[in-house]
Design an enzyme around this catalytic site. Structure first.
Site, short mmCIF file in Angstrom:
data_model
loop_
_atom_site.label_atom_id
_atom_site.label_comp_id
_atom_site.label_asym_id
_atom_site.label_seq_id
_atom_site.Cartn_x
_atom_site.Cartn_y
_atom_site.Cartn_z
N PHE A 95 0.75 -1.47 0.11
CA PHE A 95 0.20 0.06 -0.43
C PHE A 95 0.76 1.02 -0.20
O PHE A 95 0.88 2.49 -0.92
CB PHE A 95 -0.72 0.10 1.12
CG PHE A 95 -2.18 0.50 1.41
CD1 PHE A 95 -1.89 2.16 1.13
CD2 PHE A 95 -3.25 0.61 1.00
CE1 PHE A 95 -2.94 3.06 1.20
CE2 PHE A 95 -4.30 1.19 1.21
CZ PHE A 95 -4.46 2.82 0.86
N PHE A 96 2.27 0.78 0.97
CA PHE A 96 2.47 2.22 0.62
C PHE A 96 3.71 2.59 -0.35
O PHE A 96 3.31 3.53 -0.79
CB PHE A 96 3.51 2.18 2.01
CG PHE A 96 3.14 2.63 3.36
CD1 PHE A 96 3.05 4.00 4.06
CD2 PHE A 96 3.35 1.27 4.34
CE1 PHE A 96 2.45 4.37 4.98
CE2 PHE A 96 2.76 1.82 5.64
CZ PHE A 96 2.44 3.07 5.94
N PHE A 198 -7.05 7.15 3.57
CA PHE A 198 -6.48 6.41 4.59
C PHE A 198 -6.96 4.99 4.78
O PHE A 198 -5.84 3.91 5.10
CB PHE A 198 -6.32 7.18 5.50
CG PHE A 198 -5.50 6.90 6.95
CD1 PHE A 198 -4.53 7.44 6.28
CD2 PHE A 198 -5.54 6.03 7.64
CE1 PHE A 198 -3.30 6.91 8.23
CE2 PHE A 198 -4.87 5.28 8.69
CZ PHE A 198 -3.76 6.16 8.97
N ARG A 338 10.28 7.61 6.25
CA ARG A 338 9.36 8.15 5.33
C ARG A 338 9.16 10.19 5.40
O ARG A 338 8.70 10.50 5.20
CB ARG A 338 8.22 7.13 5.61
CG ARG A 338 7.38 7.71 4.65
CD ARG A 338 5.50 6.64 4.42
NE ARG A 338 4.69 6.88 3.27
CZ ARG A 338 4.54 6.94 2.57
NH1 ARG A 338 5.72 6.08 1.78
NH2 ARG A 338 4.16 6.87 1.51
#
Length: 360
Positions: A95-96, A198, A338
């Site tokens: 997902f990231f 999200f 990140r």
């Protein structure tokens, strides 16, 4: 205050939280835990990213551990069977990377590449086994992780997960359109969109295979259970917005609660940050109230029968992991590379992303 003051794991160093991002109530009232499978989880997710070619070997070697993606999931889904946690962690890491691909497609003006990926992900979500060998590693990796997630509970849960992630894909598409046309959503529009980008409902769905129990509608639709779930996810999304403001301003990204407050509510950046902190604090206090109501629900469900006892335990497990989300998200933002924009050579370009991704 360090993330693990009692020495839960020897691999975690103490982390200092900047005053502007500090939430003492989380540090004192939401003790952080970590699934005991975490060291193996980190190792296997790293290997999975390489096997599926989702990240290059150099990127995995240089950045994967420091990005702390497995730490986030290992701090949330406590009690999950190891294989379930592994599937969730691989999906989360995917997902990231997908989020980064989406950003690069915006930055480099690749609408055709984004549209193709959007359509392929929709197709893979409905038939993951048919896309395991897709030419785009991002689609193949998604198919692999989703197929594993679909193996734990029943068809109804799978259909719900698919419905929720179809909505996530479409929300990313709306964000792509906004960013490429210069549209900054107003606050209410943004908050609604954010619950999808999200993936609020996805992370809540995954509580159930972690608890090894598919929850009935009378639990999922219970106002207290639903409220507790949304509050833990709203907290996470808005705290993410607070921590990622420097990164997103540097990268010319304007899907952020703070940026919507500045643009549409006439706030200064400092006033917007104060407003965000207020909303984040309200999530915490309201969750504590909802938590008590869900505990009463769990007691009521445990009616003395075998099924009732199992359901009551599952609700408690899911609620406990909603609580874990507060501490896991909080510490993740201060440990993960990140968000360390000041350490990047180019503040607008994360060092762990590929600008070529998506072109074929």
């Amino acid at each position: 205050m360090p993330a693990f003051p009692s020495g839960t794991t020897s691999t975690q160093a103490a982390v200092e939280v900047p005053p502007a991002l500090s939430l003492p109530v989380i540090e004192t009232g939401f003790p952080r835990r970590l699934h005991p499978y975490w060291p193996r989880l980190q190792e296997k997710t790293r290997a999975w990213l390489l096997e599926k070619q989702i990240m290059s070997s150099g990127t995995v070697e240089a950045y994967a551990d420091g990005l702390c993606y497995t730490d986030l999931m290992a701090g949330y889904y406590i009690g999950a069977p190891d294989d379930v946690l592994q599937a969730i962690a691989d999906y989360s890491a995917w997902f990231f990377v997908w989020d980064d691909r989406h950003d690069r497609d915006v930055i480099h003006g690749r609408p055709a590449a984004w549209s193709r990926l959007r359509d392929e992900l929709h197709a893979a979500l409905d038939a993951p086994l048919s896309h395991l060998h897709h030419e785009d590693p991002l689609v193949a990796g998604f198919s692999d992780s989703v197929a594993r997630l679909y193996s734990y509970l029943g068809d109804d849960w799978n259909a719900r997960f698919a419905r929720h992630f179809h909505a996530v894909i479409e929300a990313y598409d709306r964000e792509f359109a906004n960013r490429t046309t210069g549209v900054v959503p107003d606050v209410e529009e943004y908050l609604e969109l954010r619950r999808h980008t999200f993936a609020h409902w996805i992370w809540l769905d995954l509580l159930e295979p972690s608890a090894e129990c598919e929850l009935p509608d009378r639990v999922l639709k219970d106002p207290s259970y639903r409220r507790a779930g949304l509050l833990c996810q709203d907290f996470a999304a808005w705290y993410n917005d607070l921590c990622s403001l420097p990164k997103e301003i540097a990268g010319d990204e304007f899907h952020n609660l703070g940026i919507s407050l500045v643009r549409h509510e006439g706030m200064t950046l400092e006033e917007a940050v104060t407003d965000m902190r207020g909303r984040i604090g309200k999530c915490i206090t309201e969750f504590l109230a909802a938590e008590k109501e869900v505990l009463r629900l769990a007691v009521a469900l445990d009616d003395g029968s075998t099924a009732g006892g199992r359901l009551g335990r599952a609700v408690r497990a899911c609620l406990g992991n909603m609580r874990n989300w507060f501490s896991s998200v909080y510490w993740f933002h201060h440990e993960s590379g990140r968000y360390r924009v000041d350490s990047w050579d180019d503040r607008s370009t994360p060092p762990y992303v590929s600008d070529q991704a998506g072109e074929r």
